[in-house]
Design a protein around this motif. Structure first.
Motif, PDB file in Angstrom:
ATOM      1  N   ASP A  75       0.831  -1.198   0.000  1.00  0.00           N
ATOM      2  CA  ASP A  75       0.000   0.000   0.000  1.00  0.00           C
ATOM      3  C   ASP A  75       0.871   1.255   0.000  1.00  0.00           C
ATOM      4  OD1 ASP A  75      -2.623   1.308   0.115  1.00  0.00           O
ATOM      5  OD2 ASP A  75      -2.052   1.870   2.163  1.00  0.00           O
ATOM      6  N   ALA A  76       1.930   1.256   0.794  1.00  0.00           N
ATOM      7  CA  ALA A  76       2.837   2.409   0.820  1.00  0.00           C
ATOM      8  C   ALA A  76       3.527   2.591  -0.533  1.00  0.00           C
ATOM      9  CB  ALA A  76       3.872   2.234   1.933  1.00  0.00           C
ATOM     10  N   GLU A  77       3.902   1.485  -1.179  1.00  0.00           N
ATOM     11  CA  GLU A  77       4.568   1.552  -2.486  1.00  0.00           C
ATOM     12  C   GLU A  77       3.658   2.130  -3.570  1.00  0.00           C
ATOM     13  OE1 GLU A  77       6.866  -1.775  -3.981  1.00  0.00           O
ATOM     14  OE2 GLU A  77       7.121  -2.493  -1.919  1.00  0.00           O
ATOM     15  N   VAL A  78       2.362   1.972  -3.409  1.00  0.00           N
ATOM     16  CA  VAL A  78       1.414   2.479  -4.413  1.00  0.00           C
ATOM     17  C   VAL A  78       0.693   3.720  -3.891  1.00  0.00           C
ATOM     18  CG1 VAL A  78       1.174   0.268  -5.607  1.00  0.00           C
ATOM     19  CG2 VAL A  78      -0.414   0.836  -3.756  1.00  0.00           C
ATOM     20  N   ASP A  79       1.401   4.495  -3.061  1.00  0.00           N
ATOM     21  CA  ASP A  79       0.904   5.778  -2.544  1.00  0.00           C
ATOM     22  C   ASP A  79      -0.435   5.655  -1.823  1.00  0.00           C
ATOM     23  OD1 ASP A  79       3.153   7.199  -3.533  1.00  0.00           O
ATOM     24  OD2 ASP A  79       2.218   7.229  -5.524  1.00  0.00           O
ATOM     25  N   ASN A  80      -0.551   4.629  -0.996  1.00  0.00           N
ATOM     26  CA  ASN A  80      -1.764   4.417  -0.196  1.00  0.00           C
ATOM     27  C   ASN A  80      -3.028   4.432  -1.055  1.00  0.00           C
ATOM     28  OD1 ASN A  80      -0.326   4.244   2.285  1.00  0.00           O
ATOM     29  ND2 ASN A  80      -0.133   6.450   2.286  1.00  0.00           N
ATOM     30  N   SER A  81      -2.954   3.757  -2.183  1.00  0.00           N
ATOM     31  CA  SER A  81      -4.083   3.775  -3.116  1.00  0.00           C
ATOM     32  C   SER A  81      -4.899   2.478  -3.118  1.00  0.00           C
ATOM     33  CB  SER A  81      -3.580   4.061  -4.530  1.00  0.00           C
ATOM     34  OG  SER A  81      -2.727   3.020  -4.985  1.00  0.00           O
ATOM     35  N   ILE A  82      -4.540   1.522  -2.287  1.00  0.00           N
ATOM     36  CA  ILE A  82      -5.321   0.290  -2.240  1.00  0.00           C
ATOM     37  C   ILE A  82      -6.658   0.576  -1.569  1.00  0.00           C
ATOM     38  CG2 ILE A  82      -5.462  -2.043  -1.286  1.00  0.00           C
ATOM     39  CD1 ILE A  82      -2.463  -2.279  -1.699  1.00  0.00           C
ATOM     40  N   GLU A  83      -7.710   0.130  -2.215  1.00  0.00           N
ATOM     41  CA  GLU A  83      -9.067   0.369  -1.730  1.00  0.00           C
ATOM     42  C   GLU A  83      -9.765  -0.965  -1.472  1.00  0.00           C
ATOM     43  OE1 GLU A  83     -10.986   2.713  -4.713  1.00  0.00           O
ATOM     44  OE2 GLU A  83      -9.524   4.332  -4.552  1.00  0.00           O
ATOM     45  N   GLN A  84     -10.862  -0.892  -0.774  1.00  0.00           N
ATOM     46  CA  GLN A  84     -11.634  -2.099  -0.486  1.00  0.00           C
ATOM     47  C   GLN A  84     -12.058  -2.796  -1.784  1.00  0.00           C
ATOM     48  OE1 GLN A  84     -14.957  -1.477   2.139  1.00  0.00           O
ATOM     49  NE2 GLN A  84     -14.974  -3.603   2.757  1.00  0.00           N
ATOM     50  N   ALA A  85     -12.330  -2.026  -2.811  1.00  0.00           N
ATOM     51  CA  ALA A  85     -12.729  -2.597  -4.100  1.00  0.00           C
ATOM     52  C   ALA A  85     -11.648  -3.508  -4.671  1.00  0.00           C
ATOM     53  CB  ALA A  85     -13.060  -1.489  -5.093  1.00  0.00           C
ATOM     54  N   HIS A  86     -10.373  -3.199  -4.414  1.00  0.00           N
ATOM     55  CA  HIS A  86      -9.294  -4.068  -4.882  1.00  0.00           C
ATOM     56  C   HIS A  86      -9.413  -5.456  -4.252  1.00  0.00           C
ATOM     57  CE1 HIS A  86      -7.244  -0.110  -5.673  1.00  0.00           C
ATOM     58  NE2 HIS A  86      -7.176  -0.732  -6.835  1.00  0.00           N
ATOM     59  N   PHE A  87      -9.735  -5.489  -2.961  1.00  0.00           N
ATOM     60  CA  PHE A  87      -9.917  -6.773  -2.298  1.00  0.00           C
ATOM     61  C   PHE A  87     -11.153  -7.486  -2.834  1.00  0.00           C
ATOM     62  CE2 PHE A  87      -7.019  -4.761   0.680  1.00  0.00           C
ATOM     63  CZ  PHE A  87      -6.144  -5.805   0.958  1.00  0.00           C
ATOM     64  N   GLY A  88     -12.174  -6.732  -3.192  1.00  0.00           N
ATOM     65  CA  GLY A  88     -13.356  -7.334  -3.813  1.00  0.00           C
ATOM     66  C   GLY A  88     -13.016  -7.963  -5.151  1.00  0.00           C
ATOM     67  N   ASN A  89     -12.224  -7.263  -5.960  1.00  0.00           N
ATOM     68  CA  ASN A  89     -11.777  -7.818  -7.240  1.00  0.00           C
ATOM     69  C   ASN A  89     -10.950  -9.081  -7.028  1.00  0.00           C
ATOM     70  OD1 ASN A  89     -11.076  -4.495  -8.519  1.00  0.00           O
ATOM     71  ND2 ASN A  89     -12.923  -5.696  -8.791  1.00  0.00           N
ATOM     72  N   TRP A  90     -10.055  -9.018  -6.040  1.00  0.00           N
ATOM     73  CA  TRP A  90      -9.196 -10.163  -5.724  1.00  0.00           C
ATOM     74  C   TRP A  90     -10.058 -11.365  -5.337  1.00  0.00           C
ATOM     75  CZ3 TRP A  90      -8.135 -13.470  -1.740  1.00  0.00           C
ATOM     76  CH2 TRP A  90      -6.900 -14.117  -1.761  1.00  0.00           C
TER      77      TRP A  90
END
Length: 131
Positions: A75-90
């Motif tokens: 998350d830090a490497e991607v500028d704190n851009s991970i969202e709950q939707a990413h986990f939904g996609n996963w």
């Protein structure tokens, strides 16, 4: 192809590789994973170790994983851009992959564990941002 349950490292590795083939091509998840993972061969072995430990209680994974730390770093490497939707996609891709190739007790547990893990990891990422 007949569906089977996950009973050995062979099935775990098959699952992990088919799943991450989809992740790498996914419009939203692909750029994140492909930008962070530098050595896919090693990463897939590591992930198979993790899922073998979770699903079969065997393999070299015991004590070697800290998913919270790893996901916070990503998350830090991607500028704190991970969202709950990413986990939904996963989760959606994980379930689709499982449903395509597997059935049975361990396949069902793989879904249950992934669902709980996704929720927990997102919460731990969020907590790290507000500290």
């Amino acid at each position: 192809m007949d569906k089977i349950d996950i009973k050995s490292r062979k099935e775990v590795d098959f699952l992990v590789r088919r799943f991450y083939d989809q992740i790498r091509k996914h419009d939203t998840l692909g750029p994140i994973f492909n930008g962070v993972v530098k050595d896919w061969d090693t990463h897939l072995i590591h992930l198979s170790d993790f899922w073998e430990m979770i699903l079969l209680q065997s393999g070299p994974g015991a004590g070697n994983f800290n998913p919270v730390r790893v996901h916070r770093q990503v998350d830090a490497e991607v500028d704190n851009s991970i969202e709950q939707a990413h986990f939904g996609n996963w989760l959606e891709l994980w379930f689709e992959t499982l449903d395509k190739y597997f059935e049975g007790e361990n396949a069902n547990y793989a879904k249950e564990h992934a669902r709980r893990m996704a929720h927990m990891l997102f919460m731990r990422i969020w907590e790290a941002r507000v500290k």
